[in-house]
Design a protein around this motif. Structure first.
Motif, PDB file in Angstrom:
ATOM      1  N   GLU A 162      34.301  21.757  52.734  1.00 47.51           N
ATOM      2  CA  GLU A 162      35.082  21.714  51.499  1.00 47.51           C
ATOM      3  C   GLU A 162      34.539  22.710  50.484  1.00 47.51           C
ATOM      4  O   GLU A 162      35.308  23.419  49.810  1.00 47.51           O
ATOM      5  N   LEU A 163      33.225  22.744  50.348  1.00 45.56           N
ATOM      6  CA  LEU A 163      32.606  23.640  49.374  1.00 45.56           C
ATOM      7  C   LEU A 163      32.930  25.095  49.675  1.00 45.56           C
ATOM      8  O   LEU A 163      33.331  25.850  48.782  1.00 45.56           O
ATOM      9  N   ASP A 164      32.777  25.498  50.933  1.00 40.04           N
ATOM     10  CA  ASP A 164      33.012  26.899  51.294  1.00 40.04           C
ATOM     11  C   ASP A 164      34.462  27.300  51.034  1.00 40.04           C
ATOM     12  O   ASP A 164      34.735  28.370  50.473  1.00 40.04           O
ATOM     13  N   ALA A 165      35.416  26.436  51.442  1.00 40.09           N
ATOM     14  CA  ALA A 165      36.827  26.756  51.245  1.00 40.09           C
ATOM     15  C   ALA A 165      37.197  26.742  49.763  1.00 40.09           C
ATOM     16  O   ALA A 165      37.911  27.621  49.270  1.00 40.09           O
ATOM     17  N   GLY A 166      36.701  25.729  49.042  1.00 38.33           N
ATOM     18  CA  GLY A 166      37.023  25.621  47.624  1.00 38.33           C
ATOM     19  C   GLY A 166      36.436  26.761  46.811  1.00 38.33           C
ATOM     20  O   GLY A 166      37.088  27.289  45.912  1.00 38.33           O
ATOM     21  N   ARG A 167      35.224  27.144  47.105  1.00 39.46           N
ATOM     22  CA  ARG A 167      34.593  28.255  46.391  1.00 39.46           C
ATOM     23  C   ARG A 167      35.411  29.540  46.565  1.00 39.46           C
ATOM     24  O   ARG A 167      35.681  30.254  45.592  1.00 39.46           O
ATOM     25  N   LYS A 168      35.840  29.804  47.786  1.00 41.22           N
ATOM     26  CA  LYS A 168      36.623  31.014  48.050  1.00 41.22           C
ATOM     27  C   LYS A 168      37.944  30.981  47.290  1.00 41.22           C
ATOM     28  O   LYS A 168      38.351  31.967  46.678  1.00 41.22           O
ATOM     29  N   GLY A 169      38.606  29.829  47.327  1.00 43.60           N
ATOM     30  CA  GLY A 169      39.880  29.712  46.627  1.00 43.60           C
ATOM     31  C   GLY A 169      39.735  29.863  45.129  1.00 43.60           C
ATOM     32  O   GLY A 169      40.515  30.570  44.487  1.00 43.60           O
ATOM     33  N   LEU A 170      38.723  29.209  44.534  1.00 43.64           N
ATOM     34  CA  LEU A 170      38.523  29.283  43.091  1.00 43.64           C
ATOM     35  C   LEU A 170      38.203  30.705  42.652  1.00 43.64           C
ATOM     36  O   LEU A 170      38.732  31.196  41.650  1.00 43.64           O
ATOM     37  N   LEU A 171      37.354  31.393  43.392  1.00 43.10           N
ATOM     38  CA  LEU A 171      37.022  32.773  43.044  1.00 43.10           C
ATOM     39  C   LEU A 171      38.243  33.674  43.140  1.00 43.10           C
ATOM     40  O   LEU A 171      38.444  34.570  42.306  1.00 43.10           O
ATOM     41  N   ASN A 172      39.080  33.442  44.142  1.00 40.66           N
ATOM     42  CA  ASN A 172      40.295  34.251  44.272  1.00 40.66           C
ATOM     43  C   ASN A 172      41.264  33.989  43.118  1.00 40.66           C
ATOM     44  O   ASN A 172      41.925  34.908  42.635  1.00 40.66           O
ATOM     45  N   TYR A 173      41.359  32.743  42.674  1.00 44.54           N
ATOM     46  CA  TYR A 173      42.199  32.446  41.513  1.00 44.54           C
ATOM     47  C   TYR A 173      41.662  33.149  40.265  1.00 44.54           C
ATOM     48  O   TYR A 173      42.436  33.650  39.437  1.00 44.54           O
ATOM     49  N   ARG A 174      40.365  33.173  40.096  1.00 42.98           N
ATOM     50  CA  ARG A 174      39.773  33.846  38.951  1.00 42.98           C
ATOM     51  C   ARG A 174      40.068  35.345  38.997  1.00 42.98           C
ATOM     52  O   ARG A 174      40.364  35.967  37.968  1.00 42.98           O
ATOM     53  N   ARG A 175      39.995  35.929  40.187  1.00 42.77           N
ATOM     54  CA  ARG A 175      40.321  37.353  40.316  1.00 42.77           C
ATOM     55  C   ARG A 175      41.788  37.609  39.985  1.00 42.77           C
ATOM     56  O   ARG A 175      42.138  38.603  39.344  1.00 42.77           O
ATOM     57  N   LEU A 176      42.660  36.718  40.450  1.00 44.14           N
ATOM     58  CA  LEU A 176      44.090  36.874  40.190  1.00 44.14           C
ATOM     59  C   LEU A 176      44.372  36.829  38.687  1.00 44.14           C
ATOM     60  O   LEU A 176      45.182  37.599  38.175  1.00 44.14           O
ATOM     61  N   SER A 202      44.789  27.532  49.570  1.00 39.96           N
ATOM     62  CA  SER A 202      43.737  27.256  48.593  1.00 39.96           C
ATOM     63  C   SER A 202      42.481  28.054  48.914  1.00 39.96           C
ATOM     64  O   SER A 202      41.855  28.631  48.026  1.00 39.96           O
ATOM     65  N   LYS A 203      42.131  28.103  50.173  1.00 42.42           N
ATOM     66  CA  LYS A 203      40.931  28.829  50.581  1.00 42.42           C
ATOM     67  C   LYS A 203      41.046  30.315  50.260  1.00 42.42           C
ATOM     68  O   LYS A 203      40.073  30.954  49.853  1.00 42.42           O
ATOM     69  N   ARG A 204      42.259  30.853  50.427  1.00 38.33           N
ATOM     70  CA  ARG A 204      42.472  32.282  50.227  1.00 38.33           C
ATOM     71  C   ARG A 204      42.820  32.633  48.780  1.00 38.33           C
ATOM     72  O   ARG A 204      42.959  33.808  48.432  1.00 38.33           O
TER      73      ARG A 204
END
Length: 922
Positions: free
Chosen positions: A841-855, A115-117
């Motif tokens: 939680e915020l730091d990991a979730g933010r990274k994961g959400l941004l990566n999903y958006r890029r994908l 999720s983080k990645r």
């Protein structure tokens, strides 16, 4: 290789999904690397852009580089599935797949790391293999980490008792989910009737008693036996640096020791079936189904190519024999055919789904006659060539998609050799009419038949004796085709997407976005959206809009239904129509050289559709069959009840939520005259959007659009139907769905926001942390910690125009666990509201959400749809960049405040549906 469309989810019986993070087992001992220095991969062979390497420890590596899309896909395939399970071990391969995600001493929180990645990761188990796969925006750090985890997971996973205790209940809930589907259970029972000794007759998910009583030591032994480098194939497709990947493979996998003794060879085969067999399933709800199963040769056998073509000759719509003998004669609502190409002799299934009032006996007789009549009605050259063209078109489209290539190679590995991916294609090209006819005559005989909902008949003939194939010998004369050319790397950043996109307008009202870029196989995705009508003019049309969308590809401009499909096959393209009140959407999947011709064909179908009355009857029967099925499905009845609660609109209004009775009545009453009137009144290009992404000639495409739609205008007024937020009273709705072993809980609440509001990024991220991310609060509590649900999540259904969005959370579970699931969901929501999320939680979730958006921006189909929507709402991808920047800048206080501002438990509307033995509280 090619699976025909089936009307029921038979393949669910073999599917699996991921499980999540775990804590470290005190007893776990990591396998130490070999003292011998790791040796690098050795090149073995290369076929059409697929390169094979081997490590000294036996690990097979397949690399399929493709720089066209900034996406990397990794697939680790182990040659072990349910076929390898012993007595009392059914479901073990699938359960082990779940437990691998519970981590290892070095990687104790696997799913949280995914999720983080921003990795889209999963796993699946079938009869012959288990695989683990992930896709992500091309990134060296993510690829290196995922390979490192796969190497560690291969030999150092916990496989601990405490993890088994919680995950067993999750798998059991997955089993209960399948028990809700009559189609899936009939599929399992049909296979059980077909196979007397071979494990292909046992469902991959296993027997409930085996899953509940599995011994941890046996599961650990199974893991150590089959999860070894010499029993695995690592497949990497998409964009990556080959030199780096090979170095990482050597670093992470090279030192893993090769086992001294490998798995023993499998030797069990069923004898030839010597008589008709039948299975009858009786359950509440659903619609009548009929399956006919036949034993076939292994996928590596030369005759398997004939089986794949016979599937299309029988099961395709509208050319297939089953469609002509059953659907067109109104003996069934729909028909299907598919086969499983396996390592050992597999099976093909032919079937029919019946609508209300259709007779099972008549359908049964028509089905068996159509399937087993090749002796009296030989295959024609036209039937064979049509099937061959369709099969090869699907293969070409799959080969142009890195994700499908990885999945296809994984299946070929499980069948015996990855090169079967290409060999079966060559066999499809070369097979003669005589050979296809011979195989049909040998396999499709009554003595080789197992029928669901059928009573056997006498006078059996005999099919060929099942036999394994020397796979290596099949490649004696195999000559690979030319290597696939590499294409440009594409930067999927919002700025580059905007810079590369050409935007303009065409008469009479078509807004256009072109994003030309190189792609594998010169593939291109396109979307056309037509908008029409007003709140007043769209009233009272019932199912005419849906029926029109279903009929548009069934003939037009002088072409019959079959000619339209043949034309699309010749153009190596797929076109689908969908939509409803006030909008019609056309999705196009084509290639560079054919796209202009496809646009011309789409224009003809839209402007001059045939709208055949007999096809409307077919569509009507299928729709009524679906309504009958949905009346007893927990998820469907809950969704319908929640949509109707507080709905202020009158029947006929496009915003009105109909009952199942009203939907059935609308389908029953819709006429072909009404459908034609709807088409003539509304359809035009006066208010439309078109977007194309992929490999195409912009000049040629612009000319094709102009010719196809110039002058196609309408004087009918158009105005978006308003959808203002309407307050609804909180309530709890309980609905009974007898004989369903899986229940549904859904909670909804209106939110006075659109995705244009300043709080959009904060609430999006807050919801991601609460219930959308793989490391979310709801997931970790309800699935991971308590093992109550196979699927639990929350989401925000964002309105792009008005401040009227919806927040919702939903879970499936065993009916007896309703109180536990509802309590856990309420507690986690209230805890998030009162205590808030943590900075971690915020730091990991933010990274994961941004990566999903890029994908999502790296997928051509999604990109085309996004551009069509942006044209409608007046945006560019600068808005996507703005949201990304806002997500990056959010503070913990802002995210917590957004959740508290908009998620209000006192306003929840709750719906539950299931077979509850004790009536739940109101």
């Amino acid at each position: 290789m090619l699976l025909s469309a089936i009307g029921v989810a038979c393949m669910l019986a073999m599917a699996s999904h991921p499980v999540l993070a775990a804590t470290q087992s005190p007893a776990a001992k990591a396998v130490k690397p070999s003292a011998k220095a790791a040796q690098g991969p050795v090149a073995i062979t290369s076929v059409e852009g697929v390169s094979e390497y081997r490590l000294p420890n036996g690990l097979q590596v397949l690399l399929v580089p493709d720089d066209a899309k900034p996406t990397t896909l990794v697939n680790m395939t182990y040659r072990v599935g349910s076929r390898y399970e012993s007595y009392g071990e059914t479901g073990m391969a699938h359960l082990l797949e779940h437990l691998l995600f519970k981590g290892s001493p070095r990687h104790p929180q696997v799913w949280a790391e995914f999720s983080k990645r921003g990795l889209s990761a999963n796993g699946s188990t079938t009869f012959d293999r288990t695989n683990y796969f992930a896709s992500f925006a091309a990134n060296d750090d993510n690829l290196r980490w995922y390979l490192q985890w796969q190497a560690d997971a291969m030999v150092n996973s916990f496989i601990a008792r405490k993890d088994l205790d919680s995950e067993m209940t999750v798998v059991r809930n997955e089993m209960e989910m399948g028990e809700n589907s009559p189609g899936r259970i009939l599929f399992e029972k049909t296979l059980a009737g077909m196979y007397q000794w071979h494990n292909y007759g046992k469902s991959t998910i296993g027997a409930r008693t085996d899953v509940e009583g599995v011994d941890i030591t046996r599961l650990q032994a199974f893991y150590k036996k089959y999860y070894q480098p010499d029993n695995a194939t690592l497949i990497i497709t998409g964009k990556f640096d080959q030199a780096k990947v090979l170095a990482w493979v050597r670093e992470f996998f090279g030192s893993l020791p090769r086992p001294k003794v490998g798995p023993a060879p499998m030797y069990t085969l069923d004898p030839v079936q010597d008589g008709e067999r039948s299975v009858t399933l009786r359950r509440v709800g659903g619609v009548p189904l009929l399956y006919a199963g036949y034993h076939i040769a292994p996928a590596a056998a030369p005759d398997y190519a004939a089986v794949d073509l016979i599937n299309l000759i029988l099961g395709d719509t509208p050319s297939g024999r089953l469609h002509k003998h059953l659907t067109e004669k109104q003996l069934a609502a729909s028909v299907f055919a598919f086969s499983e190409g396996l390592a050992d002799p597999g099976f093909m299934i032919l079937g029919a789904q019946l609508g209300p009032g259709q007779d099972m006996a008549q359908a049964r007789d028509a089905l068996t006659k159509a399937v087993e009549s090749f002796g009296s009605e030989p295959i024609t050259a036209d039937e064979l060539e049509r099937a061959r063209a369709k099969w090869l078109k699907s293969w070409d489209m799959a080969f142009a998609d890195p994700q499908q290539i990885g999945a296809g190679l994984s299946e070929s590995v499980s069948q015996g050799d990855w090169r079967l991916f290409f060999l079966i294609r060559d066999r499809i090209k070369a097979i003669s009419l005589a050979d296809v006819q011979r195989v049909a005559g040998q396999v499709l005989v009554s003595s080789n038949r197992t029928l669901g909902e059928y009573i056997p008949t006498a006078s059996p003939a005999r099919a060929p004796v099942p036999a394994r194939v020397d796979v290596a010998a099949q490649f004696k004369d195999f000559k690979p085709s030319a290597q696939v050319a590499q294409v440009e790397a594409f930067d999927a950043s919002p700025a580059n997407i905007d810079a590369r996109t050409q935007r303009f307008s065409l008469a009479p009202g078509l807004k256009v976005a072109f994003l030309p870029k190189a792609s594998r196989g010169q593939a291109v995705k396109a979307v056309l959206s037509l908008r029409f009508g007003t709140e007043t003019s769209l009233k009272g049309w019932g199912e005419a809009p849906t029926a029109l969308a279903e009929l548009l590809d069934k003939g037009g401009a002088g072409l019959s239904r079959q000619q339209v499909q043949d034309r699309l096959d010749a153009l190596q393209s797929e076109v689908s129509f969908s939509g409803g009140d006030g909008q019609l959407i056309v999705n196009i999947d084509s290639r560079r050289e054919h796209l202009p011709a496809v646009i011309q064909l789409v224009g003809q179908l839209l402007k001059q559709p045939t709208l055949p009355p007999e096809v409307l009857e077919e569509v009507r029967r299928q729709a009524l069959s679906m309504v009958t099925s949905q009346r007893k499905e927990p998820g469907a009845v809950v969704a319908n009840a929640l949509a109707r609660h507080g709905n202020p609109y009158r029947p006929g209004d496009v915003r009105y939520a109909r009952t199942f009775d009203e939907i059935e009545a609308d389908w029953t009453s819709v006429s072909i005259e009404r459908v034609k009137a709807y088409h003539d009144k509304f359809l035009s290009a006066s208010h439309a959007e078109f977007a194309a992404v992929g490999d195409f000639d912009p000049t040629a495409l612009r000319s094709a659009l102009t010719k196809a739609f110039e002058g196609w205008r309408s004087d009918e007024p158009y105005a978006r139907v308003p959808d203002p937020l309407v307050p609804v009273s909180p309530t709890r709705i309980v609905l009974s769905t007898p004989d369903k072993q899986n229940a549904t809980l859904t909670v909804t609440q209106p939110v006075p926001l659109s995705d244009r509001d300043a709080d959009y990024p904060a609430l999006t991220l807050a919801n991601y942390l609460l219930g959308s991310g793989g490391d979310s609060r709801l997931w970790n509590r309800i699935r991971e910690k308590e093992g109550l649900s196979y699927s639990v999540y929350s989401y925000v259904d964002w309105n792009v125009m008005e401040p009227h969005s919806t927040w919702a959370a939903t879970a499936i579970f065993a009916p007896q666990n309703l109180d536990k699931v509802e309590k856990a969901l309420q507690e986690e929501v209230r805890k998030a509201l009162t205590e808030g999320f943590t900075q971690t939680e915020l730091d990991a979730g933010r990274k994961g959400l941004l990566n999903y958006r890029r994908l999502s921006r790296a997928q051509d189909g999604r990109l085309a749809s996004a551009w069509a929507n942006n044209l409608y709402v007046g945006r560019t991808f600068a808005e996507s960049a703005r949201v990304d920047a806002a997500l990056e800048a959010l503070t913990l206080e802002q995210v917590n405040a957004a959740l508290r501002r908009y998620v209000k438990p006192e306003q929840f509307v709750t719906g539950v549906g299931g077979d509850f033995k004790e009536t739940p509280r109101p």
